[in-house]
Design a protein around this motif. Sequence first.
Motif, PDB file in Angstrom:
ATOM      1  N   ASP A  20     -42.192 -73.540 -36.214  1.00  0.00           N
ATOM      2  CA  ASP A  20     -42.054 -74.138 -37.543  1.00  0.00           C
ATOM      3  C   ASP A  20     -42.023 -73.065 -38.626  1.00  0.00           C
ATOM      4  OD1 ASP A  20     -42.092 -76.599 -36.274  1.00  0.00           O
ATOM      5  OD2 ASP A  20     -44.171 -77.063 -36.862  1.00  0.00           O
ATOM      6  N   ALA A  21     -42.829 -72.013 -38.459  1.00  0.00           N
ATOM      7  CA  ALA A  21     -42.844 -70.915 -39.433  1.00  0.00           C
ATOM      8  C   ALA A  21     -41.488 -70.219 -39.484  1.00  0.00           C
ATOM      9  CB  ALA A  21     -43.946 -69.911 -39.077  1.00  0.00           C
ATOM     10  N   VAL A  22     -40.903 -69.962 -38.337  1.00  0.00           N
ATOM     11  CA  VAL A  22     -39.584 -69.324 -38.281  1.00  0.00           C
ATOM     12  C   VAL A  22     -38.522 -70.254 -38.860  1.00  0.00           C
ATOM     13  CG1 VAL A  22     -37.797 -68.439 -36.723  1.00  0.00           C
ATOM     14  CG2 VAL A  22     -40.187 -67.751 -36.414  1.00  0.00           C
ATOM     15  N   ASP A  23     -38.642 -71.551 -38.585  1.00  0.00           N
ATOM     16  CA  ASP A  23     -37.708 -72.515 -39.182  1.00  0.00           C
ATOM     17  C   ASP A  23     -37.817 -72.486 -40.704  1.00  0.00           C
ATOM     18  OD1 ASP A  23     -36.787 -73.293 -36.694  1.00  0.00           O
ATOM     19  OD2 ASP A  23     -37.998 -75.137 -36.620  1.00  0.00           O
ATOM     20  N   TRP A  24     -39.047 -72.377 -41.219  1.00  0.00           N
ATOM     21  CA  TRP A  24     -39.240 -72.291 -42.668  1.00  0.00           C
ATOM     22  C   TRP A  24     -38.566 -71.035 -43.228  1.00  0.00           C
ATOM     23  CZ3 TRP A  24     -41.355 -68.780 -46.007  1.00  0.00           C
ATOM     24  CH2 TRP A  24     -41.474 -69.199 -47.332  1.00  0.00           C
ATOM     25  N   LEU A  25     -38.695 -69.912 -42.523  1.00  0.00           N
ATOM     26  CA  LEU A  25     -38.028 -68.686 -42.978  1.00  0.00           C
ATOM     27  C   LEU A  25     -36.528 -68.909 -43.114  1.00  0.00           C
ATOM     28  CD1 LEU A  25     -39.802 -65.874 -40.903  1.00  0.00           C
ATOM     29  CD2 LEU A  25     -39.920 -66.219 -43.383  1.00  0.00           C
ATOM     30  N   ARG A  26     -35.934 -69.569 -42.147  1.00  0.00           N
ATOM     31  CA  ARG A  26     -34.502 -69.859 -42.206  1.00  0.00           C
ATOM     32  C   ARG A  26     -34.171 -70.756 -43.395  1.00  0.00           C
ATOM     33  NH1 ARG A  26     -35.003 -70.629 -36.480  1.00  0.00           N
ATOM     34  NH2 ARG A  26     -34.239 -68.782 -35.453  1.00  0.00           N
ATOM     35  N   ASP A  27     -34.943 -71.824 -43.548  1.00  0.00           N
ATOM     36  CA  ASP A  27     -34.695 -72.781 -44.628  1.00  0.00           C
ATOM     37  C   ASP A  27     -34.872 -72.149 -46.006  1.00  0.00           C
ATOM     38  OD1 ASP A  27     -34.229 -74.685 -42.681  1.00  0.00           O
ATOM     39  OD2 ASP A  27     -36.191 -75.659 -42.906  1.00  0.00           O
ATOM     40  N   ALA A  28     -35.767 -71.169 -46.118  1.00  0.00           N
ATOM     41  CA  ALA A  28     -36.047 -70.503 -47.393  1.00  0.00           C
ATOM     42  C   ALA A  28     -35.190 -69.247 -47.585  1.00  0.00           C
ATOM     43  CB  ALA A  28     -37.534 -70.160 -47.476  1.00  0.00           C
TER      44      ALA A  28
END
Length: 129
Positions: A20-28
């Motif tokens: 989820d943290a890596v997904d957030w990095l992508r989304d941000a």
Amino acid sequence: PSNRWARPLHLDPLQRGLRDAVDWLRDADYDDRRVLAANIWVNEFVGRPVEPRGVGVRDQLGELKPGDIIIWDTKYSASEYHRLPLDYLVYRRDYVELRRDPTPRRGRPHWAIFELRPPPGYRPAARNE
């Protein structure tokens, strides 16, 4: 060989949180940054498997450039090998916390994301394009 990297059938709560943290990095829009992490699963989720370097994460901090990302995790980062307790990053002025595990356990997050700030007066090198 194709069987070099193995994955468990089910991700544990920490691994799901790191995903989820890596997904957030992508989304941000941070997905173009270098990511340093003690937990090898981060590299798997980022899509950049790396070979172990034989040195802990804390020993690699000096190689980071402004804008690089550190993903701290509760299982490996603070271990004796990596020597990177959460408080080290929280209380340093050269790191800014971008996001933290929204579901802490016993008051402690499973993961947190930090960015290395540029020092005062820092100017990135000009790119030749």
